[in-house]
Motif scaffolding. Sequence first.
Motif, PDB file in Angstrom:
ATOM      1  N   TRP A 317     -33.221  22.561 -26.206  1.00 15.27           N
ATOM      2  CA  TRP A 317     -33.035  23.810 -26.952  1.00 15.27           C
ATOM      3  C   TRP A 317     -31.599  23.942 -27.447  1.00 15.27           C
ATOM      4  CZ3 TRP A 317     -35.721  27.301 -22.722  1.00 15.27           C
ATOM      5  CH2 TRP A 317     -37.110  27.097 -22.779  1.00 15.27           C
ATOM      6  N   ILE A 318     -30.636  23.611 -26.588  1.00 17.98           N
ATOM      7  CA  ILE A 318     -29.223  23.685 -26.978  1.00 17.98           C
ATOM      8  C   ILE A 318     -28.952  22.756 -28.155  1.00 17.98           C
ATOM      9  CG2 ILE A 318     -26.871  23.122 -26.230  1.00 17.98           C
ATOM     10  CD1 ILE A 318     -27.721  24.096 -23.403  1.00 17.98           C
ATOM     11  N   GLY A 319     -29.558  21.579 -28.135  1.00 16.13           N
ATOM     12  CA  GLY A 319     -29.388  20.636 -29.237  1.00 16.13           C
ATOM     13  C   GLY A 319     -29.897  21.195 -30.556  1.00 16.13           C
ATOM     14  N   ILE A 320     -31.023  21.913 -30.518  1.00 16.60           N
ATOM     15  CA  ILE A 320     -31.556  22.521 -31.743  1.00 16.60           C
ATOM     16  C   ILE A 320     -30.594  23.588 -32.260  1.00 16.60           C
ATOM     17  CG2 ILE A 320     -33.449  23.889 -32.710  1.00 16.60           C
ATOM     18  CD1 ILE A 320     -35.282  22.608 -30.580  1.00 16.60           C
ATOM     19  N   ALA A 321     -30.053  24.402 -31.348  1.00 13.30           N
ATOM     20  CA  ALA A 321     -29.087  25.427 -31.752  1.00 13.30           C
ATOM     21  C   ALA A 321     -27.864  24.786 -32.401  1.00 13.30           C
ATOM     22  CB  ALA A 321     -28.675  26.265 -30.540  1.00 13.30           C
ATOM     23  N   LYS A 322     -27.383  23.698 -31.821  1.00  9.95           N
ATOM     24  CA  LYS A 322     -26.217  23.007 -32.381  1.00  9.95           C
ATOM     25  C   LYS A 322     -26.521  22.470 -33.777  1.00  9.95           C
ATOM     26  CE  LYS A 322     -23.881  21.474 -28.139  1.00  9.95           C
ATOM     27  NZ  LYS A 322     -23.461  20.280 -27.362  1.00  9.95           N
ATOM     28  N   GLU A 323     -27.745  21.970 -33.963  1.00 10.79           N
ATOM     29  CA  GLU A 323     -28.152  21.488 -35.282  1.00 10.79           C
ATOM     30  C   GLU A 323     -28.037  22.591 -36.328  1.00 10.79           C
ATOM     31  OE1 GLU A 323     -32.127  20.118 -34.887  1.00 10.79           O
ATOM     32  OE2 GLU A 323     -31.614  18.413 -33.591  1.00 10.79           O
ATOM     33  N   GLN A 324     -28.264  23.834 -35.873  1.00  7.78           N
ATOM     34  CA  GLN A 324     -28.206  24.991 -36.765  1.00  7.78           C
ATOM     35  C   GLN A 324     -26.800  25.595 -36.849  1.00  7.78           C
ATOM     36  OE1 GLN A 324     -31.102  25.839 -38.473  1.00  7.78           O
ATOM     37  NE2 GLN A 324     -31.787  23.947 -37.507  1.00  7.78           N
ATOM     38  N   GLY A 325     -25.828  24.934 -36.216  1.00  8.09           N
ATOM     39  CA  GLY A 325     -24.438  25.388 -36.301  1.00  8.09           C
ATOM     40  C   GLY A 325     -24.025  26.388 -35.241  1.00  8.09           C
ATOM     41  N   VAL A 326     -24.837  26.585 -34.194  1.00  8.61           N
ATOM     42  CA  VAL A 326     -24.502  27.534 -33.132  1.00  8.61           C
ATOM     43  C   VAL A 326     -24.072  26.764 -31.882  1.00  8.61           C
ATOM     44  CG1 VAL A 326     -25.330  29.408 -31.675  1.00  8.61           C
ATOM     45  CG2 VAL A 326     -26.171  29.196 -34.019  1.00  8.61           C
ATOM     46  N   ASN A 327     -22.861  27.015 -31.412  1.00 10.38           N
ATOM     47  CA  ASN A 327     -22.334  26.298 -30.252  1.00 10.38           C
ATOM     48  C   ASN A 327     -22.117  27.186 -29.034  1.00 10.38           C
ATOM     49  OD1 ASN A 327     -22.002  23.585 -31.374  1.00 10.38           O
ATOM     50  ND2 ASN A 327     -20.501  24.539 -32.725  1.00 10.38           N
ATOM     51  N   ARG A 333     -31.022  32.542 -16.182  1.00 13.95           N
ATOM     52  CA  ARG A 333     -29.905  33.040 -15.437  1.00 13.95           C
ATOM     53  C   ARG A 333     -29.619  32.056 -14.317  1.00 13.95           C
ATOM     54  NH1 ARG A 333     -31.977  34.825 -10.654  1.00 13.95           N
ATOM     55  NH2 ARG A 333     -34.205  35.324 -10.626  1.00 13.95           N
ATOM     56  N   LEU A 334     -28.577  32.304 -13.503  1.00 17.61           N
ATOM     57  CA  LEU A 334     -28.267  31.468 -12.358  1.00 17.61           C
ATOM     58  C   LEU A 334     -29.202  31.793 -11.194  1.00 17.61           C
ATOM     59  CD1 LEU A 334     -24.354  31.599 -12.395  1.00 17.61           C
ATOM     60  CD2 LEU A 334     -25.870  29.897 -13.427  1.00 17.61           C
ATOM     61  N   GLY A 335     -29.620  30.725 -10.473  1.00 13.24           N
ATOM     62  CA  GLY A 335     -30.521  30.918  -9.333  1.00 13.24           C
ATOM     63  C   GLY A 335     -31.783  30.080  -9.460  1.00 13.24           C
ATOM     64  N   GLY A 336     -31.976  29.141  -8.515  1.00 14.53           N
ATOM     65  CA  GLY A 336     -33.213  28.357  -8.498  1.00 14.53           C
ATOM     66  C   GLY A 336     -33.286  27.250  -9.512  1.00 14.53           C
ATOM     67  N   ASN A 337     -32.130  26.778 -10.010  1.00 11.69           N
ATOM     68  CA  ASN A 337     -32.101  25.698 -11.002  1.00 11.69           C
ATOM     69  C   ASN A 337     -31.641  24.393 -10.342  1.00 11.69           C
ATOM     70  OD1 ASN A 337     -32.662  27.493 -13.360  1.00 11.69           O
ATOM     71  ND2 ASN A 337     -30.728  28.386 -12.710  1.00 11.69           N
ATOM     72  N   ILE A 338     -32.373  23.314 -10.566  1.00 15.38           N
ATOM     73  CA  ILE A 338     -32.142  22.071  -9.837  1.00 15.38           C
ATOM     74  C   ILE A 338     -30.901  21.329 -10.322  1.00 15.38           C
ATOM     75  CG2 ILE A 338     -33.160  19.892  -9.076  1.00 15.38           C
ATOM     76  CD1 ILE A 338     -34.548  22.534  -8.144  1.00 15.38           C
ATOM     77  N   ASP A 339     -30.772  21.142 -11.627  1.00 12.95           N
ATOM     78  CA  ASP A 339     -29.678  20.343 -12.188  1.00 12.95           C
ATOM     79  C   ASP A 339     -28.839  21.160 -13.165  1.00 12.95           C
ATOM     80  OD1 ASP A 339     -30.220  17.834 -10.886  1.00 12.95           O
ATOM     81  OD2 ASP A 339     -31.951  17.618 -12.205  1.00 12.95           O
ATOM     82  N   ILE A 340     -28.526  22.388 -12.783  1.00 14.22           N
ATOM     83  CA  ILE A 340     -27.820  23.291 -13.699  1.00 14.22           C
ATOM     84  C   ILE A 340     -26.473  22.728 -14.117  1.00 14.22           C
ATOM     85  CG2 ILE A 340     -26.703  24.624 -11.854  1.00 14.22           C
ATOM     86  CD1 ILE A 340     -28.238  26.058 -15.096  1.00 14.22           C
ATOM     87  N   ASN A 341     -25.854  21.888 -13.286  1.00  8.88           N
ATOM     88  CA  ASN A 341     -24.558  21.307 -13.617  1.00  8.88           C
ATOM     89  C   ASN A 341     -24.661  20.280 -14.753  1.00  8.88           C
ATOM     90  OD1 ASN A 341     -25.969  19.740 -11.580  1.00  8.88           O
ATOM     91  ND2 ASN A 341     -24.234  18.349 -11.678  1.00  8.88           N
ATOM     92  N   LYS A 342     -25.875  19.874 -15.118  1.00  5.03           N
ATOM     93  CA  LYS A 342     -26.055  18.899 -16.190  1.00  5.03           C
ATOM     94  C   LYS A 342     -26.309  19.551 -17.539  1.00  5.03           C
ATOM     95  CE  LYS A 342     -27.824  15.333 -13.040  1.00  5.03           C
ATOM     96  NZ  LYS A 342     -28.976  14.450 -12.711  1.00  5.03           N
ATOM     97  N   ILE A 343     -26.123  20.858 -17.600  1.00  2.37           N
ATOM     98  CA  ILE A 343     -26.220  21.554 -18.893  1.00  2.37           C
ATOM     99  C   ILE A 343     -25.172  21.001 -19.847  1.00  2.37           C
ATOM    100  CG2 ILE A 343     -25.711  23.775 -20.028  1.00  2.37           C
ATOM    101  CD1 ILE A 343     -28.411  23.862 -18.916  1.00  2.37           C
ATOM    102  N   GLU A 344     -25.585  20.722 -21.070  1.00  2.17           N
ATOM    103  CA  GLU A 344     -24.650  20.163 -22.063  1.00  2.17           C
ATOM    104  C   GLU A 344     -23.830  21.258 -22.727  1.00  2.17           C
ATOM    105  OE1 GLU A 344     -26.989  17.847 -24.736  1.00  2.17           O
ATOM    106  OE2 GLU A 344     -27.393  16.278 -23.240  1.00  2.17           O
TER     107      GLU A 344
END
Length: 344
Positions: A317-327, A333-344
């Motif tokens: 999803w972040i990649g699609i936003a970047k394609e549209q010029g949104v960075n 939200r935070l809580g219950g996420n396995i690999d949250i540190n790998k967010i780009e």
Amino acid sequence: MKDIAYKIFKMVLLIAVFVLLAGCNYDNQLTSKADAKETIGRAAWLAYWDLDAGGKDLQRIGKKLGKLSYFGAYFDAHDRMFIPQELSDKRKELKAKKEKYETYLTFINDKQNADESVIMKDIEVLRRIFATTASMDRHIDDLIALTLQGKYDGIEIDYERIWNDEQIAKSFSIFVDKLYKKAGENKLKLRVVLEPGTPFSIANLPQGPEYVVMFYNLYGLHSEPGPKANRGFIEKTVRQMKALRGETSVAFATGGCLWGDNGKRSLLSEAEAKTLAVTQDSKTQRDEESQCIVFEYQDMGVSYQVWYADVETLNYWIGIAKEQGVNNISIWRLGGNIDINKIE
């Protein structure tokens, strides 16, 4: 009995793997200057009802954050804002650690009644506080005071269901303009969270605040099964939000939702969804359009379907936003996420 024991064994094994992965990820937090520059636009929410799990995610992603929002303050029985005590305590704890990101106090239009029942996304309380110049000004003063008391860097407004009422929508634009000016006088920043259905082109919102648009709830508790977001939804909403003036950000949601054919619906964190798939011995697949993970199972004669996002989904999803010029990316939200540190 063997089937039950086998499922319990797999659930325990999965939890052990999650803990091991979290530990490894926590030890691998060092980020380069290039990484820091890339993720400076990242923001996330810490919710008052899930502070333990949220705090663990924060430990793992904290160095990638530019902003952290404390969610949130809401209305009491007298239409005055208050902060849940547990959230104030967490704020003091984290502030003592001198974290290196901007902090915001989120204000929401939930209302707690005298009997402690809560009305979610209450329109009538907004109608009352926007009714007169005096009541609006008093509300703005309340927001400023609570934010300064907590020593936050800024205010975040997350008032929902306002755009179907013409008078409230008009008053909201005036309110945002006045709040932005008053916040500036007190050296506070302002973020305003908007629903994807906001009529951006005619909302008449002032330039100045950062506008954060929710890119979720395409499907959810209100609908039949499906993803919180997909490519078409993201691209369409980005095009529409270009009508907003000033700095903008998009917000994506972690976790997912469960639907039962008996009408049961509930939100799930990523960890809860993965555990459920294992305990139910379900085969998972990744939806092409949304990159969400999907699985089905039956329990006690009821058929269930689950859709949820993992870090691969979020980065898609972040990649699609970047394609549209949104960075500028915010994570709900935070809580219950396995690999949250790998967010780009």
